[in-house]
Design a protein around this motif. Structure first.
Motif, PDB file in Angstrom:
ATOM      1  N   VAL A   1       0.691  -1.897   0.068  1.00 36.81           N
ATOM      2  CA  VAL A   1      -0.126   0.093  -0.007  1.00 36.81           C
ATOM      3  C   VAL A   1       1.409   1.654  -0.034  1.00 36.81           C
ATOM      4  O   VAL A   1       1.646   2.000   0.953  1.00 36.81           O
ATOM      5  CB  VAL A   1      -1.109  -0.026   1.594  1.00 36.81           C
ATOM      6  N   LYS A   2       1.271   1.992  -1.743  1.00 36.48           N
ATOM      7  CA  LYS A   2       1.657   2.938  -1.243  1.00 36.48           C
ATOM      8  C   LYS A   2       0.804   4.941  -1.026  1.00 36.48           C
ATOM      9  O   LYS A   2      -0.102   4.463  -2.118  1.00 36.48           O
ATOM     10  CB  LYS A   2       2.146   2.771  -2.711  1.00 36.48           C
ATOM     11  N   VAL A   3       1.091   5.143   0.337  1.00 35.01           N
ATOM     12  CA  VAL A   3       0.514   6.060   0.491  1.00 35.01           C
ATOM     13  C   VAL A   3       1.228   7.699   0.036  1.00 35.01           C
ATOM     14  O   VAL A   3       2.651   8.392   0.207  1.00 35.01           O
ATOM     15  CB  VAL A   3       0.304   6.232   1.603  1.00 35.01           C
ATOM     16  N   THR A   4       0.540   8.597  -0.554  1.00 37.34           N
ATOM     17  CA  THR A   4       1.473   9.660  -1.192  1.00 37.34           C
ATOM     18  C   THR A   4       0.434  10.986  -0.034  1.00 37.34           C
ATOM     19  O   THR A   4      -0.675  11.429  -0.611  1.00 37.34           O
ATOM     20  CB  THR A   4       0.787  10.517  -2.742  1.00 37.34           C
ATOM     21  N   THR A   5       1.311  11.915   0.766  1.00 34.84           N
ATOM     22  CA  THR A   5       0.624  12.996   1.327  1.00 34.84           C
ATOM     23  C   THR A   5       0.753  13.992   0.429  1.00 34.84           C
ATOM     24  O   THR A   5       2.113  14.116  -0.399  1.00 34.84           O
ATOM     25  CB  THR A   5       1.139  13.423   2.520  1.00 34.84           C
ATOM     26  N   GLY A   6      -0.151  15.480   0.120  1.00 34.48           N
ATOM     27  CA  GLY A   6       0.171  15.472  -0.383  1.00 34.48           C
ATOM     28  C   GLY A   6       1.725  17.242   0.016  1.00 34.48           C
ATOM     29  O   GLY A   6       2.213  17.005   0.904  1.00 34.48           O
ATOM     30  N   GLU A   7       1.693  18.055  -0.782  1.00 36.22           N
ATOM     31  CA  GLU A   7       2.802  18.842  -0.299  1.00 36.22           C
ATOM     32  C   GLU A   7       2.134  20.381  -0.533  1.00 36.22           C
ATOM     33  O   GLU A   7       3.872  20.977   0.329  1.00 36.22           O
ATOM     34  CB  GLU A   7       3.493  19.611  -2.211  1.00 36.22           C
TER      35      GLU A   7
ATOM     36  N   PHE B   1       4.028  10.302   6.582  1.00 36.82           N
ATOM     37  CA  PHE B   1       3.386  10.998   6.410  1.00 36.82           C
ATOM     38  C   PHE B   1       3.697  12.732   6.950  1.00 36.82           C
ATOM     39  O   PHE B   1       2.199  13.450   7.412  1.00 36.82           O
ATOM     40  CB  PHE B   1       1.419  11.011   7.581  1.00 36.82           C
ATOM     41  N   LYS B   2       4.182  13.107   6.417  1.00 37.42           N
ATOM     42  CA  LYS B   2       5.585  14.053   6.515  1.00 37.42           C
ATOM     43  C   LYS B   2       4.769  14.561   5.012  1.00 37.42           C
ATOM     44  O   LYS B   2       4.173  14.012   3.751  1.00 37.42           O
ATOM     45  CB  LYS B   2       6.720  14.289   5.986  1.00 37.42           C
ATOM     46  N   ALA B   3       4.401  16.350   4.762  1.00 32.30           N
ATOM     47  CA  ALA B   3       3.865  16.572   3.659  1.00 32.30           C
ATOM     48  C   ALA B   3       5.164  16.785   2.400  1.00 32.30           C
ATOM     49  O   ALA B   3       6.036  16.310   2.355  1.00 32.30           O
ATOM     50  CB  ALA B   3       4.647  18.215   3.612  1.00 32.30           C
ATOM     51  N   GLY B   4       4.245  15.769   1.207  1.00 30.54           N
ATOM     52  CA  GLY B   4       4.975  15.540   0.364  1.00 30.54           C
ATOM     53  C   GLY B   4       5.447  14.209   0.007  1.00 30.54           C
ATOM     54  O   GLY B   4       6.050  13.737  -0.764  1.00 30.54           O
ATOM     55  N   ASP B   5       5.670  13.272   1.688  1.00 29.75           N
ATOM     56  CA  ASP B   5       6.101  11.821   1.734  1.00 29.75           C
ATOM     57  C   ASP B   5       5.133  11.481   0.519  1.00 29.75           C
ATOM     58  O   ASP B   5       4.297  11.302   0.089  1.00 29.75           O
ATOM     59  CB  ASP B   5       6.691  11.367   2.653  1.00 29.75           C
TER      60      ASP B   5
ATOM     61  N   TYR C   1      -4.007  15.574   4.945  1.00 31.00           N
ATOM     62  CA  TYR C   1      -4.095  15.367   3.587  1.00 31.00           C
ATOM     63  C   TYR C   1      -3.252  14.384   2.383  1.00 31.00           C
ATOM     64  O   TYR C   1      -2.268  14.098   2.098  1.00 31.00           O
ATOM     65  CB  TYR C   1      -3.950  16.998   2.138  1.00 31.00           C
ATOM     66  N   CYS C   2      -4.095  13.364   2.443  1.00 28.41           N
ATOM     67  CA  CYS C   2      -4.101  12.480   1.380  1.00 28.41           C
ATOM     68  C   CYS C   2      -4.317  12.774   0.055  1.00 28.41           C
ATOM     69  O   CYS C   2      -4.759  13.012  -0.328  1.00 28.41           O
ATOM     70  CB  CYS C   2      -5.177  11.555   1.444  1.00 28.41           C
ATOM     71  N   SER C   3      -3.066  12.449  -0.764  1.00 32.39           N
ATOM     72  CA  SER C   3      -3.543  12.685  -2.264  1.00 32.39           C
ATOM     73  C   SER C   3      -3.805  11.671  -2.949  1.00 32.39           C
ATOM     74  O   SER C   3      -5.305  10.913  -3.728  1.00 32.39           O
ATOM     75  CB  SER C   3      -1.868  12.288  -2.753  1.00 32.39           C
ATOM     76  N   LYS C   4      -3.284  10.485  -2.102  1.00 32.90           N
ATOM     77  CA  LYS C   4      -3.741   9.012  -3.539  1.00 32.90           C
ATOM     78  C   LYS C   4      -2.818   7.949  -2.732  1.00 32.90           C
ATOM     79  O   LYS C   4      -1.874   7.602  -1.965  1.00 32.90           O
ATOM     80  CB  LYS C   4      -3.431   9.202  -5.276  1.00 32.90           C
ATOM     81  N   ILE C   5      -4.005   6.717  -3.316  1.00 37.07           N
ATOM     82  CA  ILE C   5      -3.157   5.299  -2.173  1.00 37.07           C
ATOM     83  C   ILE C   5      -3.189   4.273  -2.928  1.00 37.07           C
ATOM     84  O   ILE C   5      -3.882   4.611  -4.049  1.00 37.07           O
ATOM     85  CB  ILE C   5      -4.596   4.602  -1.246  1.00 37.07           C
ATOM     86  N   VAL C   6      -1.733   4.476  -4.046  1.00 34.06           N
ATOM     87  CA  VAL C   6      -1.995   2.714  -5.118  1.00 34.06           C
ATOM     88  C   VAL C   6      -1.773   1.708  -3.877  1.00 34.06           C
ATOM     89  O   VAL C   6      -0.948   1.385  -2.971  1.00 34.06           O
ATOM     90  CB  VAL C   6      -0.550   2.943  -5.916  1.00 34.06           C
ATOM     91  N   VAL C   7      -2.291   0.486  -4.459  1.00 34.11           N
ATOM     92  CA  VAL C   7      -2.294  -0.543  -4.248  1.00 34.11           C
ATOM     93  C   VAL C   7      -2.052  -1.810  -4.119  1.00 34.11           C
ATOM     94  O   VAL C   7      -2.313  -2.158  -5.857  1.00 34.11           O
ATOM     95  CB  VAL C   7      -3.480  -1.476  -3.733  1.00 34.11           C
ATOM     96  N   THR C   8      -0.686  -2.726  -4.865  1.00 29.70           N
ATOM     97  CA  THR C   8      -0.204  -3.386  -5.646  1.00 29.70           C
ATOM     98  C   THR C   8      -0.201  -5.069  -4.948  1.00 29.70           C
ATOM     99  O   THR C   8      -0.716  -5.235  -3.979  1.00 29.70           O
ATOM    100  CB  THR C   8       1.280  -3.542  -5.520  1.00 29.70           C
ATOM    101  N   THR C   9      -1.374  -5.399  -5.763  1.00 30.28           N
ATOM    102  CA  THR C   9      -1.900  -7.069  -4.921  1.00 30.28           C
ATOM    103  C   THR C   9      -0.767  -8.100  -5.371  1.00 30.28           C
ATOM    104  O   THR C   9       0.189  -7.905  -5.807  1.00 30.28           O
ATOM    105  CB  THR C   9      -3.440  -7.636  -6.256  1.00 30.28           C
ATOM    106  N   PRO C  10      -0.719  -9.434  -4.947  1.00 23.00           N
ATOM    107  CA  PRO C  10      -0.067 -10.496  -4.691  1.00 23.00           C
ATOM    108  C   PRO C  10       0.226 -11.183  -6.067  1.00 23.00           C
ATOM    109  O   PRO C  10       1.551 -11.097  -6.512  1.00 23.00           O
ATOM    110  CB  PRO C  10      -0.684 -11.561  -4.135  1.00 23.00           C
TER     111      PRO C  10
END
Length: 667
Positions: free
Chosen positions: A6-12, A45-49, A84-93
């Protein structure tokens, strides 16, 4: 054991990060994961991370339908800590990578359920979990985005009686920049003794020095050339209100201009009738303003002139004013002013035409036709379209900050001490002008190709708003058509999309108040109708708003155009002087207040999103991304062409350069 990344991107943006605990639950067709805290070594969850976390399950969850995100407080921080959560990308097995767009602020205790980035229509959802999520989301949004009626004869708007949702508020950076712009502008005016001054202007030269450093090439040009007739005509084509003049096929009976009056200003040997037949006579007619009670000042009504102005395209291809009548009904006290009259009579006549035009521009062509209609489109989009709907994904960026800027406009610009309420018509008069004008707003008038043709302006020379605008319309139309045709394969797809039909029905109800004569669609029956309507929306909130907004500081210099004039216009020729002109203008304090507001509204702020940019990744399909790239390339080519043309012009027209157009009404 199945492992999901689960890849999580926090807003900048500033303050986007959080110290709070974040949990996710993956929901699939074969079950759901346990509630899992996202916690790596170090600070999360730092800004931009962007960080990747692991969610483990006993077996495959099947197709991932939703990602549930929860935010709980960090025990050591008693204060609110939004994220602020920008997006989440899930990679399945199995190696599939699924985008879950978010682009939302989360407060403590919030729970979000995110759908995947693939756009779907209501009849395409193939699982009860998705169907239920769709219905639940629309119910929640309708509880947040409620309609409010400020006046039952102008477009309805968002009910902003409570705090605005965090996701439609200005960013911290934008709020700070606007605050500093207003503050330092005000401090400069106070330091110079202008702010609140009740003194009258003593000379034209004094008006050139309202500010020390706030000047552009265009504003300097306006200060030098405001009195020239060819520049007066130019402004009705390429300044902030290019949608009011039209070709004159015959003079209205209440505007008795004769050949003898205007013969000296026409081509030698010609006549007014001949020039009308050649399509070289144009008219400005402010009859909509006639009879509206003006604002009272010290117990006396301020002067308002719902006038008429006749223009002529001369042999040098310049649009020149050749006759002005300041009231609708001709009389001895309502003379027709001519360029051959005294310099001050003619100057005053042009000033009163510009005063009426400016009030019409601000209330109707700027506020109502862009801001208020855009807000109606925006509220309907939030209420009727879930975030996975293709039209929502296409349009939502074009409504960024629109609700907040409109909320501020209602409180500040139209407030008791606001610049619009200080105009000659005042708050009540401007609202009445909008009431009268809305029934005249048609769908075709908001579609630039139809607008230009209906006004007979296809061949007017040096009409850069038209030239650039039509090219932009075509580019936006091709982009919109390509995007919509990905998701609507047939007209039947349009007809059975109940969410799309609800959307256009709410717009018809709340934007044009169910006026069938407007030509606004009540429903959609085919793809072409959807394409045309969405094209109009994108053009209106981006290009059209740029055209009527971005030049305000440059053209609304007090002598060139003022919302407020203090003395009545001349009723007898030959009795005015330059002193009369100065006495007619608003005092220093009022003048600089208008100028300061125009400066704030004409600025660009750091989080601006230019037309064609889509920084929020809402589409998870390769085809839309290709179309967006093509859209950007076409806009870039047009921008280069406009810059090349402008380099050869004495007065460059920059407002429809794609590089200068914000994608939404955000100021």
């Amino acid at each position: 054991m199945a492992v999901y990344n689960v890849k999580v991107t926090t807003g900048e943006m500033e303050h986007a990060g959080t110290w709070d605990h974040i949990y996710v639950t993956l929901i699939g067709t074969k079950g759901q994961s346990e509630r899992t805290e996202l916690d790596n070594y170090g600070t999360d969850f730092k800004a931009g991370d962007t960080a990747t976390y692991t969610v483990k399950t006993n077996s495959s969850l099947g197709k991932i339908l939703l990602v549930k995100v929860e935010k709980d407080p960090y025990i050591l921080l008693p204060i609110e800590d939004q994220w602020y959560c920008s997006k989440i990308v899930v990679t399945t097995p199995e190696g599939d990578e699924i985008l879950f767009p978010c682009y939302l602020w989360m407060s403590r205790g919030d729970i979000l359920e995110l759908r995947g980035g693939k756009a779907t229509k209501v009849f395409e959802d193939d699982h009860p979990v998705l169907t239920e999520h769709r219905k639940k989301q629309l119910t929640q949004k309708k509880n947040i985005f409620k309609w409010k009626i400020m006046d039952d004869r102008i477009p309805h708007h968002f009910d902003d009686t409570k705090d605005l949702p965090a996701d439609i508020k200005f960013s911290e950076s934008k709020s700070s920049e606007i605050f500093y712009t207003k503050t330092f502008t005000g401090l400069e005016l106070k330091f110079k003794g202008h702010f609140g001054s009740t003194k009258n202007w003593e000379s034209f030269e004094d008006m050139k020095h309202i500010f020390w450093f706030k000047e552009t090439d265009m504003s300097a040009y306006v200060e030098e050339h405001w009195m020239e007739d060819d520049f007066f005509g130019y402004q009705f084509l390429n300044a902030t209100n290019p949608n009011v003049i039209k070709r004159c096929s015959e003079l209205p009976p209440n505007f008795p201009v004769t050949d003898e009056m205007v013969q000296p200003f026409l081509e030698k040997g010609s006549s007014l009738q001949k020039e009308i037949q050649k399509g070289k006579i144009f008219i400005y007619d402010q009859k909509m303003m006639d009879g509206i009670p003006p604002r009272m000042n010290n117990g006396e009504p301020l002067p308002v002139t719902p006038g008429l102005c006749l223009f002529y395209v001369n042999p040098d291809d310049k649009l020149m004013p050749i006759a002005i009548q300041l009231q609708q009904q001709p009389s001895e006290k309502n003379p027709i002013f001519l360029p051959s009259d005294s310099k001050t009579d003619w100057t005053l006549a042009k000033m009163f035409i510009k005063n009426a035009d400016l009030m019409d521009h601000q209330s109707v062509h700027h506020l109502m036709k862009t801001h208020l209609l855009a807000e109606a489109y925006c509220v309907a989009t939030h209420r009727c379209l879930p975030v996975v709907h293709p039209i929502y994904k296409l349009l939502i960026q074009h409504f960024q900050y629109t609700i907040q800027i409109n909320s501020l406009a209602r409180k500040i610009l139209l407030g008791p001490d606001g610049p619009l309420s200080m105009s000659s018509l005042g708050f009540d008069g401007l609202v009445e002008l909008m009431r009268r004008s809305l029934p005249e707003v048609t769908f075709s008038s908001l579609c630039l190709p139809d607008n230009i043709a209906a006004r007979g302006l296809e061949t007017v020379p040096h009409f850069y708003y038209r030239d650039d605008g039509l090219k932009l319309w075509d580019i936006i139309n091709r982009f919109t058509k390509s995007m919509i045709e990905i998701y609507y394969q047939s007209d039947d797809d349009v007809r059975k999309d109940s969410e799309l039909q609800d959307w256009i029905s709410e717009i018809f109800t709340h934007a044009v108040l169910k006026n069938k004569a407007s030509g606004f669609p009540e429903s959609f029956s085919n793809i072409d109708e959807v394409v045309r309507f969405v094209t109009m929306v994108i053009f209106s909130v981006s290009a059209q708003h740029a055209a009527v907004n971005n030049g305000q500081f440059e053209f609304y210099w007090v002598l060139n155009a003022s919302l407020l004039l203090m003395k009545p216009p001349p009723t007898v020729k030959g009795q005015s002087s330059m002193e009369t002109v100065l006495e007619t203008l608003p005092n220093i304090g009022r003048s600089v207040k208008f100028a300061a507001q125009a400066w704030v509204l004409s600025q660009k702020y750091t989080d601006i999103v230019i037309l064609g940019q889509y920084p929020k990744e809402r589409f998870d399909d390769p085809e839309p991304k290709k179309i967006i790239k093509r859209f950007q390339d076409e806009l870039s080519l047009l921008s280069k062409a406009i810059k090349g043309r402008n380099s050869k012009l004495e007065i460059p027209y920059t407002y429809l350069d794609p590089d200068q157009i914000e994608s939404s009404i955000a100021i």
